[in-house]
Design an enzyme around this catalytic site. Structure first.
Site, short mmCIF file in Angstrom:
data_model
loop_
_atom_site.label_atom_id
_atom_site.label_comp_id
_atom_site.label_asym_id
_atom_site.label_seq_id
_atom_site.Cartn_x
_atom_site.Cartn_y
_atom_site.Cartn_z
N ASN A 9 0.91 -1.29 -0.09
CA ASN A 9 0.01 0.02 -0.04
C ASN A 9 1.03 1.24 0.04
O ASN A 9 0.71 2.16 0.73
CB ASN A 9 -0.89 0.08 1.21
CG ASN A 9 -2.26 0.97 1.20
OD1 ASN A 9 -2.34 1.56 -0.03
ND2 ASN A 9 -2.52 1.37 2.16
N GLU A 35 1.42 -3.02 -5.08
CA GLU A 35 0.90 -1.68 -4.74
C GLU A 35 1.98 -0.76 -4.42
O GLU A 35 1.97 -0.20 -3.41
CB GLU A 35 -0.30 -1.68 -3.84
CG GLU A 35 -1.09 -0.60 -4.01
CD GLU A 35 -2.52 -0.55 -3.01
OE1 GLU A 35 -3.20 0.19 -3.26
OE2 GLU A 35 -2.70 -1.57 -2.54
N ASP A 153 -1.53 -10.13 -4.36
CA ASP A 153 -3.25 -9.77 -3.60
C ASP A 153 -3.80 -10.13 -4.88
O ASP A 153 -4.15 -9.48 -5.79
CB ASP A 153 -2.87 -8.15 -3.45
CG ASP A 153 -4.36 -7.75 -2.97
OD1 ASP A 153 -5.32 -8.43 -2.86
OD2 ASP A 153 -4.29 -6.49 -2.77
N ASN A 155 -7.49 -10.09 -4.57
CA ASN A 155 -8.49 -9.60 -4.37
C ASN A 155 -9.74 -10.18 -4.32
O ASN A 155 -10.76 -9.76 -4.62
CB ASN A 155 -8.44 -8.29 -5.34
CG ASN A 155 -8.17 -6.78 -4.81
OD1 ASN A 155 -8.23 -6.54 -3.49
ND2 ASN A 155 -7.14 -6.08 -5.53
N HIS A 255 -2.35 -4.66 4.62
CA HIS A 255 -2.18 -6.02 4.30
C HIS A 255 -1.02 -6.59 5.26
O HIS A 255 -0.20 -5.84 5.72
CB HIS A 255 -1.78 -6.34 3.01
CG HIS A 255 -2.68 -6.07 2.05
ND1 HIS A 255 -3.34 -7.24 1.21
CD2 HIS A 255 -3.14 -4.97 1.47
CE1 HIS A 255 -4.45 -6.38 0.42
NE2 HIS A 255 -4.23 -5.04 0.60
#
Length: 263
Positions: A9, A35, A153, A155, A255
């Protein structure tokens, strides 16, 4: 071969929170990150490489958005950015390396950041397009004959045990029936959800293990989470896995890093 997958992130934010200092204490062989929210020129030298790991990156064209990275102890035989679909390659969602590990042998390691559809219907439509084109790519990747592990990830929470409030999320992106069926189709290609195999859901101690928590409310404090970060490996590599951990002692992101040891 110790592999870590972590959605950061924002790599610069995770760096400030001590992610790279933590890596030195873990001493992994491969680290897949997602990310980035940064372009490669934005990265400081200690974000690009550590004492033991060399980094490769695939940034999104849009600044401050998406992007993937992969660090490895061994020098890759091959580095592949993207999987040939401009819509998703422009967002830096796929980074693949071919490694020749002294113990495991040839392994194709992928850092993947699959699209989220939670923002609006347009993003959900993009997620469905990704699902349609990524499945045949995976099939072709596995057909090359090397061991494969796709870290990242995705999702999507696969089973009801993979999120706290599964009943209330059945119509929400990330737990839609068609998304869950698609993840089953991914595994049916010959891949193994390594964490789940070593942490079967029929043992109570393995429940409530998540990798992402919303920043809303008290989700982290109350462990109201989702397991959406995975390491999906071909069967030969998966059979070597003997230890897994979702690391939550420090918080670098929304995360938690997923660590798996393959011997």
């Amino acid at each position: 071969m110790k592999i870590i997958s972590a959605n950061l992130n924002g790599i610069r934010s995770a760096h400030k929170k001590g992610f790279f200092d933590w890596l030195k204490t873990i001493d992994p062989d491969v680290v897949c990150v997602q990310e980035l929210k940064a372009q490669e020129p934005d990265l400081s030298p200690d974000m690009c490489n550590t004492d033991t790991l060399r980094g490769h990156f695939y940034a999104a064209q849009k600044k401050g958005y998406s992007g993937t990275g992969l660090y490895s102890r061994a020098t890759p035989l091959e580095v592949i950015t993207g999987f040939g679909i401009a819509e998703f390659d422009n967002e830096g969602r796929y980074l693949e390396t071919l490694l020749d590990d002294t113990v495991v042998g040839r392994v194709r390691v992928v850092s993947l950041y699959a699209p989220s559809g939670s923002a609006d219907d347009q993003r959900q439509a993009s997620k469905f397009r990704f699902m349609e084109v990524f499945l045949p790519h995976l099939k072709a990747l596995i057909a090359k004959g090397d061991e494969v592990v796709i870290c990242g990830d995705w999702n999507i929470a696969h089973q009801k045990e993979d999120l706290k409030n599964w009943r209330g999320n059945q119509k929400n992106s990330g737990f839609l029936p068609e998304e869950r069926e698609w993840l089953s189709a991914v595994l049916a290609l010959g891949l193994v959800d390594v964490f789940r195999v070593l942490n079967p859901i029929d043992e109570p101690k393995n429940l409530d293990q998540y990798t992402w928590w919303s920043n809303r409310g008290q989700a982290w404090q109350n462990n109201v989470g989702w397991r959406i970060d995975y390491q999906f490996a071909t069967k030969g590599l998966a059979a070597r896995a003997h230890k897994t951990e979702i690391y939550k002692s420090q918080r670098f992101s929304d995360h938690a890093p997923l660590i798996i040891d393959y011997t």
